[in-house]
Design a protein around this motif. Structure first.
Motif, PDB file in Angstrom:
ATOM      1  N   UNK A 201       0.708  -1.310  -0.028  1.00  0.00           N
ATOM      2  CA  UNK A 201       0.058   0.003   0.043  1.00  0.00           C
ATOM      3  C   UNK A 201       0.785   1.428   0.130  1.00  0.00           C
ATOM      4  N   UNK A 202       0.085   2.361   0.103  1.00  0.00           N
ATOM      5  CA  UNK A 202       0.752   3.518   0.152  1.00  0.00           C
ATOM      6  C   UNK A 202       1.167   4.139   1.434  1.00  0.00           C
ATOM      7  N   UNK A 203       2.571   4.541   1.492  1.00  0.00           N
ATOM      8  CA  UNK A 203       2.994   5.151   2.562  1.00  0.00           C
ATOM      9  C   UNK A 203       3.983   6.263   2.055  1.00  0.00           C
ATOM     10  N   UNK A 204       4.238   7.330   2.992  1.00  0.00           N
ATOM     11  CA  UNK A 204       5.107   8.539   2.836  1.00  0.00           C
ATOM     12  C   UNK A 204       6.501   8.161   2.877  1.00  0.00           C
ATOM     13  N   UNK A 205       6.746   7.280   3.772  1.00  0.00           N
ATOM     14  CA  UNK A 205       8.396   7.066   3.972  1.00  0.00           C
ATOM     15  C   UNK A 205       8.259   5.622   4.434  1.00  0.00           C
ATOM     16  N   UNK A 206       9.569   5.000   4.859  1.00  0.00           N
ATOM     17  CA  UNK A 206       9.765   3.733   5.459  1.00  0.00           C
ATOM     18  C   UNK A 206      10.364   3.120   4.313  1.00  0.00           C
ATOM     19  N   UNK A 207      10.736   1.710   4.472  1.00  0.00           N
ATOM     20  CA  UNK A 207      11.347   0.787   3.642  1.00  0.00           C
ATOM     21  C   UNK A 207      10.436   0.236   2.625  1.00  0.00           C
ATOM     22  N   UNK A 208       9.023   0.184   2.902  1.00  0.00           N
ATOM     23  CA  UNK A 208       8.098  -0.400   1.830  1.00  0.00           C
ATOM     24  C   UNK A 208       8.277   0.720   0.791  1.00  0.00           C
ATOM     25  N   UNK A 209       8.093   2.076   1.145  1.00  0.00           N
ATOM     26  CA  UNK A 209       7.896   3.102   0.101  1.00  0.00           C
ATOM     27  C   UNK A 209       9.416   3.223  -0.651  1.00  0.00           C
ATOM     28  N   UNK A 210      10.318   2.883   0.070  1.00  0.00           N
ATOM     29  CA  UNK A 210      11.608   3.056  -0.762  1.00  0.00           C
ATOM     30  C   UNK A 210      11.779   1.836  -1.625  1.00  0.00           C
TER      31      UNK A 210
END
Length: 377
Positions: free
Chosen positions: A266-275
């Motif tokens: 899903x959508x996140x503004x930051x973090x490892x998944x976003x990266x």
């Protein structure tokens, strides 16, 4: 009988082409340094102040700038160069530290001019390729405006992905003549790209739903395109065609990986998944495709040949090895490995830039020497 040139044609001088290309070059170099800061390096350097501009410099300044210049050259109209001019002003005002509304508006204007060039090309000769690329302009304008109005770049990123993916897929339709797969194949790829563009608008109303739908469509676009792309056959050739095919096939693979990550996390503004999600698309797909097409684009823009050399594979190997390490680190939330993978990615792009300049200059010098030898004493 002499035919008068069409009134809309204009072949700009080399100095103008090269001058605007410099701004894209400055964007990628400063963007890479900004990315290095975000990785935790160079924190006491002047580049530290650019850390938050890493995304805009790479997506708008580098990718958007390079594409805008290439299209301005291809359309051969004077007004088309208002796009690269607006892009250059966007780069300058970003690096000058002006409020992001200023560079954001300039970047949006550069995308609007790019859209006008697609309309002009479509008027001359309608095609699925042009329609697909034009759809990407919607993403480019939206991304620039979202960033200009003060939102974190994470919210502009999905729209920037639409611009990059639609443009590259459209150029595959145009350059590689995917029509060998038939009109049905071109129609399918174009329809999926238009659906991706529409889903980005859904993201504006519902981030999680829109992001998930976009992830599914990224996978579908990659699968539909790679099934009919000539890269599948050229990978068994030699030299530049094989190099380009390897880069393209790896690019499609990473686009699929990126889409799966978008759906899974899903959508996140930051973090490892976003990266992981953003770099699987922008590094794995976009940069791979730029490496694949660099010899063609550079030759068309500045009229100097970038000849193929096996040393180009060094950058390719670094790019994909670094990205694989980076995503492994993201999966394990391992900061040290993440930093190492990111630094390898930065190194890969710098290596390719240096190799490209070196090979181009060496080829130009050899060509000039051959011409000198042919001149009678």
């Amino acid at each position: 009988m002499h035919h008068r040139p069409q009134p809309w044609t204009w072949n700009p001088p080399l100095a103008l082409r090269f001058g605007f290309l410099v701004f894209a070059g400055v964007s990628v170099v400063t963007g890479l340094f900004a990315g290095t800061v975000k990785l935790g390096y160079l924190l006491d350097s002047p580049a530290a102040s650019l850390a938050e501009d890493h995304g805009p410099l790479m997506a708008f300044g580098f990718v958007g700038g390079a594409i805008g210049i290439e299209r301005a050259v291809a359309v051969r109209t004077r007004w088309a160069w208002l796009g690269p001019l607006a892009h250059a002003l966007g780069v300058v005002t970003t690096l000058s530290g002006l409020p992001r509304l200023v560079p954001g508006v300039f970047f949006a204007l550069s995308f609007l001019v790019l859209g006008a060039t697609y309309l002009e090309v479509h008027r001359r000769q309608a095609s699925f390729a042009v329609l697909t690329q034009a759809a990407g302009v919607i993403g480019g304008v939206a991304a620039a405006l979202v960033w200009a109005l003060g939102a974190p770049f994470a919210y502009a990123m999905p729209f920037a992905v639409v611009f990059a993916v639609a443009t590259i897929i459209g150029e595959r339709l145009e350059l590689a003549r995917i029509s060998f797969g038939g009109v049905a194949a071109e129609t399918t790829v174009t329809a999926l790209t238009l659906a991706l563009t529409a889903s980005s608008l859904l993201f504006g109303f519902s981030a999680q739903l829109g992001f998930a739908v976009m992830g599914v469509l990224l996978v579908l676009v990659a699968v539909a395109t790679v099934r009919v792309d000539v890269a599948r056959h050229l990978v068994r050739s030699r030299g530049l065609p094989q190099f380009s095919a390897v880069c393209m096939l790896l690019g499609y693979l990473w686009l699929i990986v990126g889409g799966v990550i978008w759906v899974a996390f899903g959508f996140t503004e930051t973090g490892f998944a976003f990266d992981a999600g953003v770099h699987a698309v922008f590094l794995g797909f976009v940069i791979s495709m730029i490496l694949a097409h660099a010899p063609i684009i550079l030759t068309s823009v500045i009229r100097y040949t970038l000849p193929y050399h096996p040393v180009m594979y060094v950058a390719v190997a670094l790019l994909h090895a670094g990205l694989a390490l980076r995503l492994l680190a993201d999966a394990r939330s391992h900061t040290t490995l993440w930093q190492a993978g990111g630094l390898i990615n930065v190194t890969a792009v710098i290596v390719f830039l240096l190799v490209s300049v070196s090979l181009t200059v060496r080829h130009a010098r050899r060509r000039a020497a051959r011409k000198t030898e042919k001149v009678p004493a």
